[in-house]
Design an enzyme around this catalytic site. Structure first.
Site, PDB file in Angstrom:
ATOM      1  N   TYR A 440     -24.743 -12.602  14.881  1.00  0.00           N
ATOM      2  CA  TYR A 440     -23.411 -12.273  15.228  1.00  0.00           C
ATOM      3  C   TYR A 440     -22.990 -11.508  13.987  1.00  0.00           C
ATOM      4  O   TYR A 440     -23.643 -11.576  12.935  1.00  0.00           O
ATOM      5  CB  TYR A 440     -22.637 -13.400  15.408  1.00  0.00           C
ATOM      6  CG  TYR A 440     -22.411 -14.764  14.923  1.00  0.00           C
ATOM      7  CD1 TYR A 440     -22.888 -14.722  13.346  1.00  0.00           C
ATOM      8  CD2 TYR A 440     -21.813 -15.791  15.198  1.00  0.00           C
ATOM      9  CE1 TYR A 440     -22.791 -15.720  13.069  1.00  0.00           C
ATOM     10  CE2 TYR A 440     -21.795 -17.045  14.712  1.00  0.00           C
ATOM     11  CZ  TYR A 440     -22.122 -16.931  13.633  1.00  0.00           C
ATOM     12  OH  TYR A 440     -21.857 -18.098  12.882  1.00  0.00           O
ATOM     13  N   GLU A 441     -21.996 -10.918  14.262  1.00  0.00           N
ATOM     14  CA  GLU A 441     -21.401  -9.887  13.114  1.00  0.00           C
ATOM     15  C   GLU A 441     -22.392  -8.810  12.790  1.00  0.00           C
ATOM     16  O   GLU A 441     -22.261  -8.115  11.865  1.00  0.00           O
ATOM     17  CB  GLU A 441     -20.994 -10.718  11.917  1.00  0.00           C
ATOM     18  CG  GLU A 441     -19.679 -11.465  11.979  1.00  0.00           C
ATOM     19  CD  GLU A 441     -18.423 -10.681  12.409  1.00  0.00           C
ATOM     20  OE1 GLU A 441     -18.270  -9.750  11.994  1.00  0.00           O
ATOM     21  OE2 GLU A 441     -17.688 -11.248  12.965  1.00  0.00           O
ATOM     22  N   GLY A 442     -23.049  -8.429  13.754  1.00  0.00           N
ATOM     23  CA  GLY A 442     -24.067  -7.158  13.638  1.00  0.00           C
ATOM     24  C   GLY A 442     -25.283  -8.048  13.263  1.00  0.00           C
ATOM     25  O   GLY A 442     -25.481  -8.481  12.117  1.00  0.00           O
ATOM     26  N   GLN A 447     -27.097  -4.268  10.340  1.00  0.00           N
ATOM     27  CA  GLN A 447     -26.929  -4.295   8.828  1.00  0.00           C
ATOM     28  C   GLN A 447     -27.758  -3.286   8.132  1.00  0.00           C
ATOM     29  O   GLN A 447     -27.248  -2.651   7.145  1.00  0.00           O
ATOM     30  CB  GLN A 447     -27.228  -5.529   8.358  1.00  0.00           C
ATOM     31  CG  GLN A 447     -26.418  -6.711   9.154  1.00  0.00           C
ATOM     32  CD  GLN A 447     -24.953  -6.681   8.955  1.00  0.00           C
ATOM     33  OE1 GLN A 447     -24.242  -5.986   7.979  1.00  0.00           O
ATOM     34  NE2 GLN A 447     -24.200  -6.942   9.978  1.00  0.00           N
TER      35      GLN A 447
END
Lengths: 606, 606
Positions: A440-442, A447
């Site tokens: 999650y969050e990329g 990243q």
């Protein structure tokens, strides 16, 4: 069965000795309240709350999970009471603006607090954690009325917040968002669509939930340029905060997941739910991006939290469990066998956990200062400069620390042997819980593309050069050629570090050149490049911690063992972890052909 | 939601082209029945059974788990019926001796069968899997009456078997075993004690379970030299197989585990349960060790199974899921986005899974031939020679393939993004299920000590030298200096391989010298040394597979794409995986001091 003691000594070492938080706070007059006395009191109180209230709910929360009952979500036993204690203690307000009821303390202290709550109980910590995202969004882009109505109550903790981005057909690729927002003519919008994977999307901790929702206005441009941001409360709300009927946001189900089971991951159906636009039309993604770095930093923290919890419990077990004898002769002849901590490979796993946890914490605490700088920047130029620094280091921390957090959790499970696989001991839960953090969050892959593609190639290496200059400055300052009194001892860290910095820059230039003729070079090298970067950055902080430890030892300090241990741990890092860069250097430079040449239809013959 | 198709083309490539199973079978007249026609028929039938009967129970079995009810264990829905089909199909008898009702086929075919059942449903496969351990033990050490009573019924599948080693206070360190065996004077013994972690220890698939139990006779020597082996049936049994009352073996509970939830892991209480001695008194551990290598090979297989299942499903998903555009330009402009398989990092994960699964399979199938050789050895000398070869390669396969199986499963989860974390998709289950494989049958650390300490240092490198000679022979035979028609293409694999072999030997000599003055060198280097060994051994088989593929392409074969894909996959292996040896070479040679110098009380200051 798991235990947790907040690592206050280590935290204080970082904020006092290594990163000089108090000098840094003095630069911002808004932070002058953050004195050593106050901070110490906060650390003690927060540790107490986390150790006594949150940790005991960690394993029971996993076992019980969240229950979905006809649109309602019931959080595990004790979660609601702990949340109320958190609110009563003023913890939700700690690092938010005074003018909206916050305590006005620096974001960096908020991160220290998040580390403790997150280590004691990550699932629980996600409820207040998601609120921070909503608060930051409203604080930056909301109008006064929105701040008065929503922000103050989020800061108080009366309500919680969410970020509603993902839909069934898209997570990373937000250009595919389909949720619609139709203007009602009175300044409000009817929001319709389905959002999935919404953490804290529904629960029983508070009476209202403030959803920040990505949606499309009618005739908005296609793709990412046609997305706007809306505030959509779960319940209809008057400007005085009184709650009315349901706002047609219903929870369709919650996910049955590998871990973080006590954190409700909701499917939310918006069916003409009334919302307000926040920020400019069609600029929703830009508004979200403002906080993407801090959200990602919060996820990087999950890696550190898991590493710390796994380490603390592995260490206890490794000292207690008796199995076999040391190869160098019995260490505890009076016992039936030696404790497994005498075995070098067990120690290797423990030391690996230790460098991940302490090195990761240093990476986070360093970056937290940049977040402070952004929040208190006096000019656009200052803000942009700090933003660039944050933007460069964030993808490294997010991907590297979550990957290493998983590694540490797995070492923990492994140290427990077969018992690590049994739920009762809690070690497998840490593995399951932290596994979400690389997603999650990329994801790690995203990243890595952000780092190499956007932050390095697009800026022609500027951020990398700035950071490298900082590290090389440190190296020069502490090495044999300097007046550093500890230079002789420091040089074994400085030498590999400065060499890796030179290589790092060189690899990025070579990749940039290659990428000109083949864009697949970027994706092909990116994850190895990112992990390489992670080891270099962590090396910088291990060298800094060693230097600080030498400096303290040169003084007449009492807890000398602490500083000696820090230096020995730095030695472990450079001898056992840092050489991982060797393989990464080789594979990142490999021709993309070996990845791309096999036709996808020929990848399998089943 | 998971799918599985048995990789028959790949299996046939290995047994026909790479390892020439049919020439090998001809060496042993007992195996002459194993003709290509029969083997093909077995592959087809086994594939059908696994794909149609076992796979559909994989996720439901995890969801339902085993139920413990007052001493009884109820396996998940469908498990009993599938077991009956397995027995009716004669699968339990495949590779067991004709004289006890088996089909007399080679052990290597038994492993092929185990691969398919284990990939389709590892938890289910553990019930018949544990029986094999009991069968092998009774076959080698039992007397005629024991074989007649127990072995025939285990081979038929009427009863199943277990191996009862672990106790609460000891797993690895079996010298601590406390379970007592008291002679009754009539040739039987009363067995009393508690065994834990007993896979298939209690279930509802059959009416009786034959436990092979480690226990101590009265006045037995302390430690590992005082352990004997007993056959203890769950139900009292007459010599004609009629079942009587309970034999006082009761299941106290089953473990709540991270994964393999459909496999019952029992706590067994033996309370004056009547047993028979098998093998000589106080030689129980030696008797067990006979089969430790095959049991460990079976666990190594779990890594390959997980890698294969994860790969197959990741590949399907990566072709279907649409997200973002290729950095080299839209590949599917008619769709809203490109499938994620266009992205290099997704491909890197897929290719990594592919080399683990195919390379791991090759390692297993090579080793399976050694198992055949042992079972059909004509002399003690032949048997010992084969035993040494097996003993050397087994710890490498067990540790390396289970670690890499976990890696592959995690790549699979990662490729699915957030969806990988959701139970419904099944990918997180593969991660949870395979996680046990680095723990049971000896942890990775134990395998590494076995390899470096026992198999290399204790033999003064003999096994390593023998194996290296074989690999270097292959290298010489296929390289530029030879008459191999494919030498030009092969040299890019041969060169790094032969270099790594030279280094491998050199490192082992250097470690041996260092270990003379510091025994901790062994434990400190062992896991990195083992992983290094794994990459070298897998490199040997990737080179062999590439050579076979070139040879087939030089013929007028039809499925040319298959062979071309194999060569491209070998390229990926040598460019992207093999360089991992670089870091391992560095860290394995690091001074043990960095691991051992920190006093255990100074490892944490919380």
């Amino acid at each position: 069965m798991l235990s947790y003691k907040a690592p206050v000594a280590d935290i204080k070492f970082l904020i006092e000795d290594v990163f000089n938080y108090y000098d840094h706070y003095k630069k911002h007059e808004e932070f002058e309240e953050a004195t050593p006395d106050l901070v110490d009191a906060i650390l003690q109180e927060c540790a107490k709350f986390c150790e006594n209230e949150l940790l005991p709910l960690y394993q029971s929360g996993d076992k019980e999970g969240c229950r979905f009952d006809n649109g309602k979500v019931i959080t595990p036993k004790g979660f609601k009471e702990a949340y109320q204690q958190y609110v009563d203690g003023g913890w939700s307000a700690l690092s938010h603006p005074l003018e909206h009821g916050g305590q006005g303390l620096p974001p960096s202290l908020g991160l220290v607090q998040s580390e403790m709550t997150g280590t004691a109980n990550w699932s629980w910590a996600m409820y207040p954690g998601l609120s921070h995202g909503a608060m930051n969004t409203i604080d930056a882009h909301g109008n006064d009325k929105q701040k008065e109505l929503y922000l103050t109550r989020l800061i108080q903790g009366t309500w919680t917040g969410t970020m509603c981005l993902t839909e069934p057909q898209c997570g990373t690729d937000l250009g595919q968002v389909k949720t619609k927002a139709e203007p009602n003519g009175d300044g409000t919008y009817n929001i319709t669509g389905t959002k999935i994977f919404i953490s804290a999307g529904e629960h029983d901790l508070t009476d209202n939930i403030i959803h920040i929702v990505l949606a499309r206005l009618p005739d908005a441009p296609k793709g990412t340029r046609g997305i706007s941001l809306f505030i959509v409360p779960k319940m209809k709300t008057s400007q005085d905060g009184t709650l009315g009927d349901s706002n047609n946001v219903t929870c369709g189900s919650i996910e049955d997941k590998m871990g973080i089971k006590a954190s409700a991951t909701a499917v939310l159906n918006f069916d003409n739910a009334v919302g307000e636009l926040i920020g400019p039309e069609n600029k929703g993604l830009e508004c979200m991006f403002t906080f993407m770095n801090t959200a990602r930093l919060g996820t990087a923290l999950q890696g550190v939290c898991a590493a710390e919890l796994a380490f603390q419990n592995s260490l206890i077990y490794a000292k207690e469990r008796l199995s076999m004898r040391s190869l160098t002769g019995k260490k505890y002849p009076e016992q039936v066998a030696d404790p497994i901590i005498v075995h070098p490979d067990v120690r290797k796993m423990l030391m690996t956990q230790k460098v991940i946890s302490e090195g990761g914490r240093a990476m986070i605490y360093y970056t937290a200062k940049i977040v402070d700088d952004i929040s208190m920047a006096k000019s656009d130029k200052e803000r942009e400069a700090a933003d660039d620094r944050l933007g460069f280091i964030t993808p490294i921390l997010k991907a590297f620390l979550t990957e290493l957090g998983s590694e540490s959790a797995n070492h923990g499970l492994q140290i427990f042997g077969g018992h690590g696989y049994i739920k009762e001991w809690g070690m497998e839960q840490i593995v399951r819980d932290v596994r979400i953090s690389t997603l999650y969050e990329g994801t790690t892959g995203i990243q890595a593309l952000d780092l190499l593609g956007r932050k390095i190639l697009l800026t022609r290496g500027k951020s990398l050069n700035d950071f490298s200059k900082e590290v090389l400055g440190f190296c020069k300052d502490k090495s044999l050629i300097s007046s550093n009194p500890h230079k002789r001892q420091m040089n074994r860290f400085i030498w590999p570090l400065s060499k890796s910095i030179a290589n790092w820059q060189q690899y990025s230039v070579r990749l940039a050149l290659k990428a000109k003729s083949d864009r697949d070079v970027v994706g092909s090298a990116s994850v190895d490049f990112l992990m390489y970067s992670g080891y270099v950055v962590m090396g910088y902080f291990w060298a800094q911690m060693a230097q600080s430890a030498y400096e303290k030892l040169a003084e007449d300090v009492e807890n000398r063992d602490f500083y000696r241990a820090k230096i020995k741990t730095a030695e472990f890092y450079f001898e056992r972890m840092f050489p991982r860069t060797k393989s990464l250097a080789k594979t990142m430079m490999a021709d993309p052909k070996s990845l791309m040449q096999l036709d996808q239809e020929l990848m399998s013959f089943v």
